[in-house]
Design an enzyme around this catalytic site. Structure first.
Site, PDB file in Angstrom:
ATOM      1  N   CYS A 283     -28.050 -10.158 -22.982  1.00  0.00           N
ATOM      2  CA  CYS A 283     -27.911 -11.607 -22.876  1.00  0.00           C
ATOM      3  C   CYS A 283     -26.532 -12.020 -22.357  1.00  0.00           C
ATOM      4  O   CYS A 283     -26.270 -11.873 -21.169  1.00  0.00           O
ATOM      5  CB  CYS A 283     -28.265 -12.280 -24.204  1.00  0.00           C
ATOM      6  SG  CYS A 283     -28.621 -14.029 -23.965  1.00  0.00           S
TER       7      CYS A 283
HETATM    8  N1  LIG Z   1     -27.860 -15.051 -26.756  1.00  0.00           N
HETATM    9  C1  LIG Z   1     -26.811 -15.069 -25.954  1.00  0.00           C
HETATM   10  O1  LIG Z   1     -26.100 -14.072 -25.776  1.00  0.00           O
HETATM   11  C2  LIG Z   1     -26.483 -16.392 -25.333  1.00  0.00           C
HETATM   12  C3  LIG Z   1     -25.714 -16.342 -24.056  1.00  0.00           C
HETATM   13  C4  LIG Z   1     -25.245 -17.726 -23.579  1.00  0.00           C
HETATM   14  N2  LIG Z   1     -24.313 -18.300 -24.503  1.00  0.00           N
HETATM   15  C5  LIG Z   1     -26.419 -18.635 -23.350  1.00  0.00           C
HETATM   16  O2  LIG Z   1     -26.587 -19.570 -24.089  1.00  0.00           O
HETATM   17  O3  LIG Z   1     -27.189 -18.457 -22.444  1.00  0.00           O
END
Ligand SMILES: NC(=O)CC[C@H](N)C(=O)O
Length: 390
Positions: A283
């Site tokens: 992510c």
């Molecule tokens: N779950 C995450 O790592 C989120 C990554 C990033 N902050 C987003 O909102 O897309």
């Protein structure tokens, strides 16, 4: 303490409040056997086990109520009473009876305005329903939020003071009057083969890359690996002599300038994968490997450029839900939870599935890099994790 559901943020707060590691429990992502041995292990060393629910009691399939029922965990329903009087009694009744077989212990009213308000709520309860008390509304005890949930523990400067206030409020309720003890029968911890014996695994961990399940670290250790933590945000690069690296999710988009300036970190990552050493990026970690992240204000930040494309923050949640991926070694479960969207020419190597069989997130594989929006629950298939990092 435990937290129902896939969540990186609430457990950080609970860990500070309780002074102990907090693990997630979810009948889908973790499975019944994983929860059973963790509860048993916790019961062997703790007098009190608190399991925080997720969303509402019955939300999700499986839900927090399913965990309570399966393990006989008494439920104290915390009800936001801010805009309620007698309806509090109806909500309490509904929570206790919506599904059969819930070990319902009683209710705690939250965000209560006055002692008169508390009296109204208490009088509205159905006969025989236990009243644990009222937590008074108090902005100075509330925990600050941002997109994806609560602020991370390390970002809340006065967290200690807020937790003290909350504890004072709770002390004035009957919440410490515990229901009868629950037996969590012996259940063996899984035998994990030492497939990563002697491997040093570099793990980014700071306010930009903080979405790390403590259970994942335990699994890496059980596999025989030695986790080594570093902070790209503090200007650090990959630690020397690491065999593999894991770039977890978090909030890289909030630290675009600082991370972009850490050129040694990106150069180290590039050299790492060029040498054929594995890198797992999840992510926020996956976003960081792309050329650019465009934050919510529309500002573009140059990121790692190890993979082609860019990540664009959206104004609303782009994806949220359980995921599972079938690897040759078995099924790795996890979830997805992000505001950004990725714009990349890469073709997926694999596709995650949602539990309902629907199409899930893409998994990309480029050389030694495995990258995806999925956050994996490592205990669900340590052998697959070892294959990704070994
Ligand atoms: N779950 C995450 O790592 C989120 C990554 C990033 N902050 C987003 O909102 O897309």
């Amino acid at each position: 303490m435990f937290k129902c559901g896939p969540d990186f943020l609430d457990p950080q707060i609970h860990a500070v409040a309780s002074g102990a590691p907090v693990h997630n429990v979810d009948l889908g992502m973790c499975g019944e056997a994983d929860i059973a041995w963790r509860l048993h292990r916790a019961a062997c060393e703790a007098d009190l086990i608190l399991v925080e629910g997720v969303m509402g009691l019955y939300d999700g399939a499986p839900s927090g109520a399913d965990i309570a029922r399966r393990f006989g965990i008494p439920v104290m329903a915390v009800i936001d009473a801010r805009a309620m009087a007698q309806t509090f009694g109806a909500v309490a009744h509904g929570l206790a009876h919506y599904q059969p077989g819930i070990p319902f212990a009683g209710v705690l009213a939250n965000r209560v305005g006055s002692t008169h308000h508390a009296d109204l709520l208490r009088e509205a309860l159905p006969d025989g329903m236990r009243w644990f008390g009222a937590v008074m509304r108090d902005a100075d005890a509330a925990l600050p939020e941002r997109h994806l949930g609560l602020m991370q523990a390390q970002e809340i400067d006065d967290l200690g003071a807020r937790l003290e206030r909350l504890a004072d409020h709770l002390e004035r309720t009957g919440a410490a009057g515990l229901p009868p003890a629950v037996d969590f029968p012996a259940a063996p911890a899984p035998a994990v083969p030492p497939l990563l014996a002697g491997k040093r695994i570099a793990i980014a961990r700071d306010a930009a890359y903080g979405f790390i399940y403590p259970a994942n670290i335990d699994t890496l250790r059980a596999l025989g690996a030695e986790p080594v933590f570093f902070s790209p945000l503090a200007g650090e690069g990959l630690p020397a002599a690491c065999d593999a690296a894991w770039l977890p999710g978090g909030y890289p988009e909030l630290h675009g300038g600082t991370l972009a300036a850490n050129t040694a970190f990106w150069a180290g990552l590039r050299a790492h994968v060029a040498a054929g050493r594995p890198l797992l990026a999840e992510c926020g970690g996956w976003m960081s490997l792309l050329e650019t992240i465009v934050d919510t204000a529309g500002t573009a930040h140059a990121f790692g450029g190890l993979l082609p494309g860019r990540a664009l923050m959206q104004q609303r949640l782009a994806a949220l839900g359980m995921q599972q991926v079938d690897f040759p070694q078995g099924r790795l479960t996890g979830h997805t939870f992000h505001y950004s969207k990725a714009d990349t020419p890469l073709e997926p190597w694999l596709r995650a599935q949602r539990p309902d069989g629907g199409e899930g997130e893409a998994i990309y594989r480029v050389g030694a890099i495995t990258a995806s929006y999925v956050h994996f629950w490592f205990p669900s298939c340590p052998a697959a994790v070892a294959a990704l990092l070994g």
